[in-house]
Design a protein around this motif. Structure first.
Motif, PDB file in Angstrom:
ATOM      1  N   PRO A   5       8.392  -0.468  -8.448  1.00  0.00           N
ATOM      2  CA  PRO A   5       6.879  -1.412  -8.153  1.00  0.00           C
ATOM      3  C   PRO A   5       6.228  -1.924  -7.221  1.00  0.00           C
ATOM      4  N   LEU A   6       5.041  -1.257  -6.736  1.00  0.00           N
ATOM      5  CA  LEU A   6       4.712  -1.660  -5.883  1.00  0.00           C
ATOM      6  C   LEU A   6       3.468  -2.797  -5.309  1.00  0.00           C
ATOM      7  N   ASP A   7       2.943  -3.120  -5.251  1.00  0.00           N
ATOM      8  CA  ASP A   7       1.718  -4.211  -5.098  1.00  0.00           C
ATOM      9  C   ASP A   7       0.577  -3.756  -4.691  1.00  0.00           C
ATOM     10  N   PHE A  46       3.819   3.206  -7.582  1.00  0.00           N
ATOM     11  CA  PHE A  46       5.127   2.628  -7.319  1.00  0.00           C
ATOM     12  C   PHE A  46       5.825   4.225  -6.167  1.00  0.00           C
ATOM     13  N   SER A  47       6.099   3.619  -5.584  1.00  0.00           N
ATOM     14  CA  SER A  47       7.298   4.514  -3.655  1.00  0.00           C
ATOM     15  C   SER A  47       7.871   5.696  -5.013  1.00  0.00           C
ATOM     16  N   GLN A  85       3.631  -5.630  -8.692  1.00  0.00           N
ATOM     17  CA  GLN A  85       3.667  -5.240 -10.571  1.00  0.00           C
ATOM     18  C   GLN A  85       2.912  -4.076 -11.458  1.00  0.00           C
ATOM     19  N   GLY A  86       3.463  -3.376  -9.862  1.00  0.00           N
ATOM     20  CA  GLY A  86       3.093  -1.517 -10.029  1.00  0.00           C
ATOM     21  C   GLY A  86       1.755  -0.826 -10.553  1.00  0.00           C
ATOM     22  N   THR A 107      -1.863  -8.359  -8.377  1.00  0.00           N
ATOM     23  CA  THR A 107      -0.755  -7.199  -8.406  1.00  0.00           C
ATOM     24  C   THR A 107       0.718  -7.328  -7.810  1.00  0.00           C
ATOM     25  N   MET A 108       1.111  -8.400  -7.941  1.00  0.00           N
ATOM     26  CA  MET A 108       2.754  -8.854  -6.977  1.00  0.00           C
ATOM     27  C   MET A 108       2.691 -10.314  -8.598  1.00  0.00           C
TER      28      MET A 108
END
Length: 749
Positions: A279-281, A273-274, A263-264, A729-730
Motif C-alpha cells: 500500500p502506498l500513500d 499500490f505498488s 493506506q493504499g 493517505t498514510m
C-alpha cells in the motif's frame, strides 16, 4: 501466546497478587518478606491492611528494573498500560483498561499523577519525576474519595527521598548502547541541627538517536533530559513540619520520528499500490524495508519542554488531630516540531506549543490514631490556565512551486492550519472518609467527595496566508478564519466509597463499592468546524471489587488477589473522523461499557537469597450502546488498551561471597496479549501480543554500599506499536525501543 514460553516457567512457579513485587521489599532478620508501609489512605499503613488494590514499588526495585518514567511501570504492574504519543510528552496511561488515548494539550487523563501529593495536570509535564525516588504506589480503581481530580482509573503516587537529620548520599551512573548516559544523585542532611534539613538531587539522561534517517544520514529519536529538585524541612517543634520543595527540568531532545505505513489510496481516494501489492500513500511512497530503526524524514523535528514547580507542605499536630496544608504551583513550556507524515514528502508537518500554569491548594484535617474511629475531612482547589498555539502545515507538496507564497486553498486543505486557544479550568472539592471497627475483626469504611469543575475555552482555528514552514509563532497575517468559538461549561458530581474488611491473623478479606468521576470538557485538537468542538459529558465509573491479602509460611509467601467489575458510563473516547480527506480528531462520549477482571500476584522468598514475584491480570471488556461517528454499532468491541491477559514475573538470586561481597542476579519479564488502540477494533489499530525480557547481574560490596552491574533491557528485541494515528493517505506508527544494554554503578552512603 508463544512469547509466554520465554518466562512461563518462572510465572508458573508462583501465582500473583495485588501487593508489591518482592523486589520492592527489604527482608527482615528472620528471612521473611518485610512489611510495606504505604500512605494510600493519607496515613501510614501496612499495605496488607489496606482494603485497596495497590502495587507499591521501592526505590531498589526501580533501579533494578530500570524504571525511568511512568511509561516503564507496566514492567512490574501488568494492569497498567500506556499509549506513547511523542518523545517526552503526551503519554496516555490506562489502568485495568480505563483511560483516554487523547494526546492533546488540554486532556486530563483518567489516571491521576501525584508527586509528593501534588497533582500534575499538564499532559506534557509528567515524565520528569522518577529520580531520587523513595518509592511509587499504583492505586487501582476509582480513587474519587481522597484524591484531587479525575481518577476513574486510579492514581500513581511518586515519593521523592526526603531530608534526614543525618548526612546521606545516593548516586547512580550508567552507560549503555547508543552512547546512553544516565546520571542520578542526591545528597541531604542537617543544615541547622534539630531545626532545618535539606535534600538536593538531580538527574541527566542523554542518548544518541536509535533510528537512521535515510534522507540526511543522521540518527534521530535521541534523548536529552535533565531535572533537579531541592527540599527543605523546617521543624520548629515536634508538632510542626514545614517542607518547601522546588524542582525544574528540561527536555531538549529530538521529536519522535515515527514509522510510515501507506493506506493504499491516493489523494482522490483511488486505490494506490505498488506492483508487489504494497500500500502506498498519496505521493506513491512506501517504507518497504520493514526496519523499525530506519525511515525517510525530510523534517528532523525537535521537542523542547521546560518544567518548573514549587510546593509548600505544612503538617501540624493539634492534640489528637493533624492538620495538613499543601500549596503548589506548576508550569510547563512545550514546543514540538514534528514530521507527522514520517515520509520524505511535504504532507503534514506539525508544531505544538503548550503553556499550562496551575495552582492547587489542599487542606486536610484527620485523626491522629488516638481512637477507634479513623477519619479525615478536607477541601481541594485547583486552577489551571492553558495557552496553546499549534498548527499543521498541510499538503505543502501539492502547492504550486511557482507561487512564492504557496498555493493557498482552504477548500482542499492546502495551507497552514493554526488553532490557538486558551482554556481555564477551576476545580473545587470537599471530601471525607472514615473507618470504624464494627467488631474486633470487621472494619467498615465510608467516604464521600463532592467535586465541581468549571471550564472556560476561547478557541480559534484559521488558515495563515503567509507561506512557510512551522513554527507558526512568527506569522501574524490572518486572512481566512475558520472557527471562532467561546464557551463555558460546569460539571459537578458526587463520588463515594464503601468498604468492609475482615482481618484474621495475617489475612485480610475485603469488599468495596466505589464511584469515580472524570469531568467533562472540550476537545483540544485542530478543528475546522464547530461540530468538532462539541463539549463532551462527564464520565462515571461504578466499581465493585472483592479481594484477599495474606501472608503465609512465616511471611515467606505473600498472596494477594482480587476480582473487579466496572460499570463504565458515558466514557470519554478519542477517535478520528475519517469521512473526509483529512483525518479529524474527535472526542466523544461512547455510551456505556463494562469490564470484568481478575488480578493476582505472588511474592515469595523461599530462602534468604532468592526472591520471586509473578503477577497476572485477566480482563474481559466490551462497549455497550456505542455508535461510531458513521452510525455503525461498536457494541461488543473491546475497550482501548484493554488486553485480555497481561503478565509480569521475575526472580532475584543473591550469591554471598563472604568478605568479598555478593553477586546479585535478576531476570524479569512481562507479556501483554493483543490490544486495540481505537474503539472500532480495526486491524490497522491492532497491536500484536508482545513480551519484554530484562536481565541484570551485579556485584555488591560487603557493606552493600557500592554495586557494579551489567544490565540488558528487551533482550529478545521485541518491537511493537505503542501508538497509531491516521494522517493523510498514510498511518503514523510509534514503535517501542530496541534492545539496549550497559553497565551501571550505584552507591549509598
Amino acid at each position: 501466546m508463544r512469547h509466554f514460553a520465554l518466562f512461563g516457567p518462572l510465572l508458573a512457579s508462583c501465582l500473583s497478587a495485588l501487593a508489591t513485587p518482592a523486589l520492592a521489599q527489604q527482608t527482615q532478620d528472620d528471612g521473611g518478606i518485610d512489611e510495606i508501609v504505604v500512605t494510600a489512605q493519607r496515613r501510614a499503613q501496612n499495605v496488607q491492611d489496606v482494603p485497596i488494590a495497590i502495587s507499591a514499588i521501592s526505590a531498589t526495585a526501580l533501579v533494578e528494573a530500570g524504571i525511568r518514567d511512568p511509561r516503564d511501570l507496566s514492567l512490574l504492574v501488568p494492569s497498567l498500560s500506556m499509549q506513547a504519543g511523542t518523545a517526552a510528552s503526551t503519554t496516555s496511561l490506562f489502568i485495568r483498561g480505563v483511560g483516554i488515548g487523547d494526546f492533546n494539550s488540554n486532556t486530563t487523563g483518567a489516571v491521576g499523577i501525584y508527586v509528593d501529593d501534588v497533582f500534575l495536570g499538564a499532559n506534557a509535564g509528567k515524565l520528569f519525576n522518577i529520580f531520587d525516588s523513595a518509592g511509587i504506589e499504583v492505586l487501582k480503581g476509582p480513587q474519587g474519595t481522597l484524591y484531587g481530580r479525575n481518577t476513574t482509573a486510579g492514581a500513581i503516587r511518586f515519593s521523592s527521598r526526603k531530608p534526614t537529620d543525618m548526612l546521606r548520599a545516593d548516586f547512580s551512573a550508567s552507560y549503555g548502547r547508543f552512547n546512553e548516559v544516565n546520571l542520578e544523585a542526591g545528597i541531604g542532611g542537617p543544615l541547622v541541627k534539630d531545626l532545618l534539613n535539606v535534600r538536593v538531587s538531580g538527574m541527566y539522561n542523554r542518548r544518541d538517536g536509535t533510528t537512521f534517517n535515510r534522507v540526511t544520514g543522521n540518527h534521530v529519536n535521541n534523548l536529552d533530559v535533565w531535572a533537579g529538585r531541592i527540599i527543605l524541612d523546617l521543624t520548629p517543634s515536634d508538632d510542626a513540619l514545614l517542607r518547601l520543595s522546588a524542582h525544574a527540568g528540561r527536555n531538549n531532545g529530538g521529536a519522535r520520528q515515527f514509522q510510515h505505513r501507506g493506506q493504499g489510496v491516493d489523494f482522490f481516494g483511488n486505490p494506490s499500490f505498488s506492483p508487489n501489492g504494497t500500500p502506498l500513500d498519496g505521493f506513491g511512497y512506501a517504507d518497504t524495508d520493514n526496519n523499525p530503526d530506519a525511515g525517510d524524514y525530510n523534517v528532523e523535528g525537535r521537542e523542547r519542554i521546560d518544567v518548573l514547580g514549587v510546593s509548600l507542605l505544612g503538617e501540624f499536630r493539634l492534640g489528637a488531630v493533624k492538620l495538613t496544608s499543601i500549596s503548589a504551583y506548576e508550569q510547563v513550556n512545550r514546543e514540538t516540531l514534528e514530521d507527522t507524515d514520517s515520509s520524505p514528502n511535504d504532507v503534514v508537518v506539525a508544531y505544538y506549543q503548550d503553556r499550562p500554569r496551575q495552582f492547587s491548594q489542599e487542606l486536610r484535617l484527620q485523626s491522629d490514631g488516638g481512637g477507634k474511629l479513623d477519619w479525615i475531612v478536607g477541601g481541594y482547589y485547583f486552577h489551571d490556565t492553558l495557552k496553546t498555539d499549534s498548527a499543521f502545515d498541510l499538503l505543502r507538496g501539492l502547492r504550486d512551486p511557482g507561487d512564492l507564497l504557496g498555493t493557498f486553498d482552504p477548500a482542499n486543505s492546502l495551507g497552514l492550519l493554526r488553532y490557538p486557544y486558551t482554556q481555564k479550568t477551576e476545580s473545587t472539592a470537599l471530601f471525607g472518609q472514615a473507618s470504624y471497627p464494627l467488631t474486633e475483626r470487621l472494619t467498615g469504611t465510608a467516604g464521600l467527595r463532592w467535586s465541581h469543575d468549571s471550564i472556560d475555552i476561547n478557541y480559534r482555528s484559521l488558515f495563515d496566508a503567509v507561506g512557510g514552514v512551522v513554527p507558526v509563532k512568527n506569522y501574524s497575517d490572518i486572512t481566512v478564519p475558520l472557527v471562532a468559538f467561546q464557551d463555558k461549561r460546569s460539571f459537578s458530581d458526587l463520588s463515594w466509597r464503601l468498604a468492609l474488611d475482615y482481618k484474621v491473623d495475617s489475612t485480610l478479606i475485603y469488599a468495596s463499592f466505589s464511584k469515580g468521576y472524570n469531568g467533562g470538557g472540550f476537545p483540544g485538537g485542530a478543528s475546522t468546524d464547530l461540530a468538532q468542538l462539541t463539549p463532551f459529558r462527564s464520565e462515571r465509573l461504578y466499581a465493585w471489587e472483592a479481594g484477599i491479602k495474606t501472608d503465609l509460611f512465616d511471611r515467606r509467601l505473600r498472596v494477594n488477589a482480587a476480582t473487579f467489575f466496572y460499570d463504565y458510563r458515558d466514557l470519554q473516547v478519542f477517535v478520528f473522523d475519517l469521512s473526509g480527506p483529512i483525518p479529524l480528531q474527535r472526542k466523544v462520549n461512547a455510551g456505556n461499557a463494562r469490564i470484568w477482571g481478575l488480578e493476582a500476584d505472588v511474592t515469595a522468598r523461599p530462602t534468604r537469597n532468592l526472591d520471586l514475584f509473578a503477577s497476572i491480570t485477566v480482563m474481559d471488556s466490551a462497549y455497550r450502546n456505542f455508535a461510531a461517528l458513521g452510525g455503525a454499532s461498536l457494541d461488543g468491541n473491546r475497550l482501548v488498551n484493554a488486553p485480555t491477559v497481561a503478565l509480569a514475573g521475575g526472580a532475584t538470586l543473591t550469591v554471598p561471597l563472604g568478605d568479598k561481597g555478593s553477586l546479585r542476579a535478576r531476570v524479569d519479564g512481562s507479556y501483554t496479549s493483543a490490544i486495540f488502540l481505537f474503539p472500532d477494533n480495526a486491524a490497522s489499530g491492532r497491536v500484536k501480543a508482545h513480551e519484554l525480557v530484562n536481565a541484570r547481574l551485579g556485584w555488591q560490596s560487603p557493606d552493600e554500599t557500592i554495586e557494579v552491574a551489567l544490565w540488558a533491557r528487551n533482550l529478545t528485541n521485541s518491537r511493537y506499536v505503542t501508538s497509531f494515528a491516521p494522517v493523510v493517505t498514510m498511518d503514523q506508527l510509534n514503535i517501542s525501543d530496541p534492545r539496549t544494554f550497559g553497565i551501571q554503578l550505584t552507591g549509598h552512603f
